[in-house]
Enzyme design. Sequence first.
Site, PDB file in Angstrom:
ATOM      1  N   CYS A 114       0.861  -1.183   0.000  1.00 42.28           N
ATOM      2  CA  CYS A 114       0.000   0.000   0.000  1.00 42.28           C
ATOM      3  C   CYS A 114       0.900   1.237   0.000  1.00 42.28           C
ATOM      4  O   CYS A 114       2.116   1.119  -0.144  1.00 42.28           O
ATOM      5  CB  CYS A 114      -0.996  -0.005   1.156  1.00 42.28           C
ATOM      6  SG  CYS A 114      -0.301   0.185   2.809  1.00 42.28           S
ATOM      7  N   ASN A 159       2.446   1.498   4.097  1.00 46.15           N
ATOM      8  CA  ASN A 159       2.759   0.250   4.798  1.00 46.15           C
ATOM      9  C   ASN A 159       2.494   0.363   6.300  1.00 46.15           C
ATOM     10  O   ASN A 159       3.199  -0.211   7.116  1.00 46.15           O
ATOM     11  CB  ASN A 159       4.204  -0.191   4.526  1.00 46.15           C
ATOM     12  CG  ASN A 159       4.526  -1.620   4.967  1.00 46.15           C
ATOM     13  OD1 ASN A 159       5.663  -1.902   5.327  1.00 46.15           O
ATOM     14  ND2 ASN A 159       3.576  -2.512   4.933  1.00 46.15           N
ATOM     15  N   CYS A 204      -1.249   0.857   7.290  1.00 46.98           N
ATOM     16  CA  CYS A 204      -2.678   0.558   7.479  1.00 46.98           C
ATOM     17  C   CYS A 204      -3.090  -0.736   6.785  1.00 46.98           C
ATOM     18  O   CYS A 204      -3.335  -1.750   7.429  1.00 46.98           O
ATOM     19  CB  CYS A 204      -3.546   1.717   6.981  1.00 46.98           C
ATOM     20  SG  CYS A 204      -3.370   3.246   7.932  1.00 46.98           S
ATOM     21  N   ARG A 205      -3.174  -0.695   5.462  1.00 41.85           N
ATOM     22  CA  ARG A 205      -3.742  -1.812   4.709  1.00 41.85           C
ATOM     23  C   ARG A 205      -2.801  -2.985   4.524  1.00 41.85           C
ATOM     24  O   ARG A 205      -3.179  -4.140   4.769  1.00 41.85           O
ATOM     25  CB  ARG A 205      -4.233  -1.327   3.345  1.00 41.85           C
ATOM     26  CG  ARG A 205      -5.338  -0.294   3.441  1.00 41.85           C
ATOM     27  CD  ARG A 205      -5.617   0.359   2.105  1.00 41.85           C
ATOM     28  NE  ARG A 205      -4.505   1.235   1.727  1.00 41.85           N
ATOM     29  CZ  ARG A 205      -4.382   1.816   0.542  1.00 41.85           C
ATOM     30  NH1 ARG A 205      -5.274   1.591  -0.397  1.00 41.85           N
ATOM     31  NH2 ARG A 205      -3.357   2.608   0.295  1.00 41.85           N
ATOM     32  N   SER A 206      -1.590  -2.749   4.045  1.00 35.10           N
ATOM     33  CA  SER A 206      -0.716  -3.891   3.726  1.00 35.10           C
ATOM     34  C   SER A 206      -0.251  -4.665   4.960  1.00 35.10           C
ATOM     35  O   SER A 206      -0.195  -5.897   4.893  1.00 35.10           O
ATOM     36  CB  SER A 206       0.451  -3.469   2.832  1.00 35.10           C
ATOM     37  OG  SER A 206       1.226  -2.460   3.412  1.00 35.10           O
ATOM     38  N   ASP A 245      -7.971   3.399   1.420  1.00 34.64           N
ATOM     39  CA  ASP A 245      -7.065   3.784   2.500  1.00 34.64           C
ATOM     40  C   ASP A 245      -7.889   4.381   3.638  1.00 34.64           C
ATOM     41  O   ASP A 245      -8.524   5.423   3.468  1.00 34.64           O
ATOM     42  CB  ASP A 245      -6.053   4.807   1.981  1.00 34.64           C
ATOM     43  CG  ASP A 245      -4.936   5.086   2.976  1.00 34.64           C
ATOM     44  OD1 ASP A 245      -5.070   4.695   4.164  1.00 34.64           O
ATOM     45  OD2 ASP A 245      -3.934   5.706   2.576  1.00 34.64           O
TER      46      ASP A 245
END
Length: 170
Positions: free
Chosen positions: A13, A16, A18-20, A129
């Site tokens: 993301c 690196n 939040c999402r990934s 995001d």
Amino acid sequence: MSKKPINSILFVCLGNICRSPLAEGVFGDVWAAREEGRHILLDSAATSGWEVGSAPDPRSMAIAAHHGIDISRQRARKVTPQDFHRFDLILGMDRSNVADLKAAAPATMRDRVHLFLEFAQGKAGDVPDPYYDGPEAFAEVYRMIREASEALATRLAARASDSGQASSTM
């Protein structure tokens, strides 16, 4: 993409945090629960260098912990040129991440880069995001990642057991 087994996955993301890291943790949990008996190297990274060295966002850690997953030891890092050789599959959380990854990838490695939801579930969509939103956005992102991780694990297990015949799911 070739039919060779996928032994390593990089989730990517923008920052690196939040999402990934959530995708790395959730997919690892899903894969381990299936007891496939096959180790897959998992990691996560960012297309930007803004958060290098940072722990995941506290809201990502909280939603993961709520579901029994500990991502607190992860640290943000930026995608490196070596990642395109090290990982069989590189999954961007949104179209912007995928575009950045394909621009950075050597031409012969671009087929390793895919949009996470599209590759996992056949849905052309982004994992949004949640950084500027509240806990409800992180809960929604968790749900999306969990569903995609379940689908991805099913797909990879089928791919590994495929006897080499063409499959309509791949």
